[in-house]
Design a protein around this motif. Structure first.
Motif, PDB file in Angstrom:
ATOM      1  N   ASP A 132       3.126 -87.852  10.519  1.00  0.00           N
ATOM      2  CA  ASP A 132       1.968 -87.580   9.658  1.00  0.00           C
ATOM      3  C   ASP A 132       0.756 -87.162  10.478  1.00  0.00           C
ATOM      4  O   ASP A 132       0.002 -86.273  10.076  1.00  0.00           O
ATOM      5  CB  ASP A 132       1.619 -88.810   8.818  1.00  0.00           C
TER       6      ASP A 132
ATOM      7  N   ASN B 196       7.087 -92.384  11.038  1.00  0.00           N
ATOM      8  CA  ASN B 196       6.550 -91.512   9.990  1.00  0.00           C
ATOM      9  C   ASN B 196       5.050 -91.297  10.177  1.00  0.00           C
ATOM     10  O   ASN B 196       4.550 -90.193   9.952  1.00  0.00           O
ATOM     11  CB  ASN B 196       6.830 -92.096   8.605  1.00  0.00           C
ATOM     12  N   SER B 197       4.346 -92.330  10.598  1.00  0.00           N
ATOM     13  CA  SER B 197       2.902 -92.160  10.792  1.00  0.00           C
ATOM     14  C   SER B 197       2.608 -91.236  11.985  1.00  0.00           C
ATOM     15  O   SER B 197       1.608 -90.515  11.976  1.00  0.00           O
ATOM     16  CB  SER B 197       2.186 -93.507  10.948  1.00  0.00           C
ATOM     17  N   ASP B 198       3.485 -91.219  12.986  1.00  0.00           N
ATOM     18  CA  ASP B 198       3.325 -90.284  14.110  1.00  0.00           C
ATOM     19  C   ASP B 198       3.500 -88.836  13.627  1.00  0.00           C
ATOM     20  O   ASP B 198       2.727 -87.946  14.009  1.00  0.00           O
ATOM     21  CB  ASP B 198       4.341 -90.561  15.223  1.00  0.00           C
TER      22      ASP B 198
END
Length: 160
Positions: free
Chosen positions: A78, A74-76
């Motif tokens: 984001d 998810n952070s990628d």
């Protein structure tokens, strides 16, 4: 790692970002340099990760990412959205609005919100045979085979 598009597999994930306006010729090089730099640094800690892009019709920024051997978190995702938001602001365009239709009228690519697009259909300015871009595709194989298709063969056909 940034790689040539031709080395990206058919299963790669795809994100299509249609611009609300055509990019000006003097903007193209800057956009491409920024995109390449982002993709080069995106997940740079993972040597198995491969990413590429295409800038098409001076209007679409398309990201390709192989996540078979390098999972996208998810952070990628984001990070990629944050990058696109930065481009939106810098170039004063809309890139994340999915409530639009992009289609060809002659040699030109048009970008209309769905309300205006439905009016064009009603007035027969756009027909079932018009070429539309399905910007909701999710894989490279779909991009290669189903991104530019006649409206009647797309999910937009519900508006006919």
């Amino acid at each position: 790692m940034f790689v040539d598009y031709s080395t990206i597999t058919e299963e790669a994930k795809v994100w299509v970002y249609p611009s609300s306006r055509k990019f000006y010729p003097n903007e193209i090089e800057g956009i491409e340099n920024k995109v390449k730099a982002f993709l080069e640094s995106w997940k740079s800690d993972d040597e198995n990760f491969k990413a590429s892009y295409k800038l098409l019709y001076n209007r679409f920024i398309v990201f390709f990412a192989e996540d078979k051997d390098a999972t996208l978190t998810n952070s990628d995702i984001d990070a990629s959205v944050s990058f696109i938001l930065g481009l939106q602001q810098e170039y004063e365009v809309e890139l994340l609005d999915k409530m639009n239709a992009c289609f060809k009228q002659g040699e030109y690519v048009q970008y209309k919100d769905l309300k205006d697009f439905k009016k064009l259909l009603k007035n027969k300015a756009v027909t079932a045979k018009s070429i539309i871009f399905d910007n909701l595709i999710t894989t490279k194989v779909d991009f290669d085979n189903n991104w530019e298709i006649p409206l009647e063969e797309s999910w937009y056909n519900r508006y006919l």
